[in-house]
Design an enzyme around this catalytic site. Structure first.
Site, PDB file in Angstrom:
ATOM      1  N   VAL A  33       0.847  -1.210   0.000  1.00 48.43           N
ATOM      2  CA  VAL A  33       0.000   0.000   0.000  1.00 48.43           C
ATOM      3  C   VAL A  33       0.877   1.254   0.000  1.00 48.43           C
ATOM      4  O   VAL A  33       0.505   2.283  -0.575  1.00 48.43           O
ATOM      5  CB  VAL A  33      -0.973  -0.023   1.214  1.00 48.43           C
ATOM      6  N   ASP A  34       2.061   1.167   0.584  1.00 51.24           N
ATOM      7  CA  ASP A  34       3.000   2.307   0.612  1.00 51.24           C
ATOM      8  C   ASP A  34       3.348   2.706  -0.825  1.00 51.24           C
ATOM      9  O   ASP A  34       3.279   3.881  -1.211  1.00 51.24           O
ATOM     10  CB  ASP A  34       4.260   1.859   1.369  1.00 51.24           C
ATOM     11  N   TYR A 121       4.780  -7.331   6.397  1.00 48.73           N
ATOM     12  CA  TYR A 121       5.247  -7.446   7.799  1.00 48.73           C
ATOM     13  C   TYR A 121       4.690  -8.677   8.504  1.00 48.73           C
ATOM     14  O   TYR A 121       5.010  -8.932   9.664  1.00 48.73           O
ATOM     15  CB  TYR A 121       4.947  -6.160   8.549  1.00 48.73           C
TER      16      TYR A 121
HETATM   17  N1  APR Z   1      -5.323  -0.268  -0.799  1.00 46.19           N
HETATM   18  C1  APR Z   1      -5.602  -0.861   0.393  1.00 46.19           C
HETATM   19  N2  APR Z   1      -4.859  -1.853   0.920  1.00 46.19           N
HETATM   20  C2  APR Z   1      -3.783  -2.266   0.203  1.00 46.19           C
HETATM   21  C3  APR Z   1      -3.412  -1.697  -1.042  1.00 46.19           C
HETATM   22  C4  APR Z   1      -4.237  -0.656  -1.532  1.00 46.19           C
HETATM   23  N3  APR Z   1      -3.981  -0.039  -2.698  1.00 46.19           N
HETATM   24  N4  APR Z   1      -2.286  -2.344  -1.493  1.00 46.19           N
HETATM   25  C5  APR Z   1      -1.986  -3.279  -0.571  1.00 46.19           C
HETATM   26  N5  APR Z   1      -2.882  -3.249   0.440  1.00 46.19           N
HETATM   27  C6  APR Z   1      -2.982  -4.095   1.638  1.00 46.19           C
HETATM   28  C7  APR Z   1      -2.269  -5.421   1.596  1.00 46.19           C
HETATM   29  O1  APR Z   1      -2.987  -6.353   0.793  1.00 46.19           O
HETATM   30  C8  APR Z   1      -2.307  -5.755   3.082  1.00 46.19           C
HETATM   31  O2  APR Z   1      -3.569  -6.280   3.412  1.00 46.19           O
HETATM   32  O3  APR Z   1      -2.375  -3.424   2.719  1.00 46.19           O
HETATM   33  C9  APR Z   1      -2.147  -4.383   3.749  1.00 46.19           C
HETATM   34  C10 APR Z   1      -0.760  -4.127   4.338  1.00 46.19           C
HETATM   35  O4  APR Z   1       0.221  -4.749   3.500  1.00 46.19           O
HETATM   36  P1  APR Z   1       1.600  -3.994   3.103  1.00 46.19           P
HETATM   37  O5  APR Z   1       1.303  -2.920   2.144  1.00 46.19           O
HETATM   38  O6  APR Z   1       2.550  -5.067   2.705  1.00 46.19           O
HETATM   39  O7  APR Z   1       2.074  -3.311   4.459  1.00 46.19           O
HETATM   40  P2  APR Z   1       2.765  -3.950   5.759  1.00 46.19           P
HETATM   41  O8  APR Z   1       2.440  -5.397   5.936  1.00 46.19           O
HETATM   42  O9  APR Z   1       2.413  -2.983   6.869  1.00 46.19           O
HETATM   43  O10 APR Z   1       4.322  -3.859   5.430  1.00 46.19           O
HETATM   44  C11 APR Z   1       4.887  -2.575   5.345  1.00 46.19           C
HETATM   45  O11 APR Z   1       5.742  -2.979   3.163  1.00 46.19           O
HETATM   46  O12 APR Z   1       5.328  -1.758   1.311  1.00 46.19           O
HETATM   47  C12 APR Z   1       6.235  -1.953   2.317  1.00 46.19           C
HETATM   48  O13 APR Z   1       7.236   0.207   2.591  1.00 46.19           O
HETATM   49  C13 APR Z   1       6.363  -0.739   3.190  1.00 46.19           C
HETATM   50  O14 APR Z   1       8.272  -1.615   4.280  1.00 46.19           O
HETATM   51  C14 APR Z   1       6.892  -1.363   4.434  1.00 46.19           C
HETATM   52  C15 APR Z   1       6.136  -2.685   4.502  1.00 46.19           C
END
Ligand code: APR
Length: 168
Positions: A33-34, A121
């Protein structure tokens, strides 16, 4: 009427006062999502994040929404899952609480969260959903600025987990 709901969708598309970004401690973008938020917000976001020089896990920082429909983006690094005995639960609760605190301080009436830490994560989904819903509900008990919090779930499994927790 519940002030907390879950939907399935893409958080970069929702029109709220603040969306929350599941960032990392560098705040310099990443995948998941980042990456989606940085791509949608545009290059101005990267420059705005640089001035924070990072953000500790569980804390939150706020920027403009740039090209996104939302006015603000609140960035919070959630905890990496290391088995559950390294304070992960409390750090995840802090990410939700500190993000809501910043939303309240910036007079946001609508806030959208992704499922923090349950992607890269690897935080267990049901456990994260319980912590998220409990923390948000506790915060809303004493908050009178935020009208509605939406969990924006990217896939059906995540959506089902948050719906189950919200409907308990
Ligand atoms: N909208 C909503 N949710 C989303 C989107 C989106 N566009 N894209 C991904 N997600 C969801 C994922 O499917 C998951 O359910 O966001 C949730 C969190 O997943 P991640 O994005 O992988 O975040 P996280 O597990 O907190 O890990 C953070 O990932 O992207 C890197 O820079 C970030 O290093 C950090 C780590």
């Amino acid at each position: 009427m519940s002030r907390l709901k879950a939907i399935q969708g893409d958080i970069t598309q929702v029109r709220v006062d603040a969306i929350v970004n599941a960032a990392n401690t560098t705040l310099m973008g990443g995948g998941g999502v980042d990456g989606a938020i940085h791509r949608a917000a545009g290059p101005g976001l990267y420059a705005a994040c640089e001035r924070f020089h990072g953000c500790p896990t569980g804390e939150a920082r706020i920027t403009s929404g740039f090209n996104l429909p939302s006015r603000y983006i609140i960035h919070t690094p959630g905890p990496v899952w290391h088995g559950g005995n390294h304070g992960e639960d409390e750090l995840l609760a802090n990410s939700y609480r500190n993000s809501l605190r910043l939303a309240e301080e910036n007079n946001c009436h609508t806030v959208a969260f992704p499922s923090i830490s349950t992607g890269v994560y690897a935080f267990p989904l049901d456990r994260a959903a319980r912590i998220a819903v409990t923390t948000i509900r506790d915060f809303l008990k004493t908050d009178h600025v935020i009208d509605e919090v939406t969990m924006v779930c990217f896939d059906p499994t995540t959506y089902a987990a948050y719906q189950k927790e919200i409907n308990k």
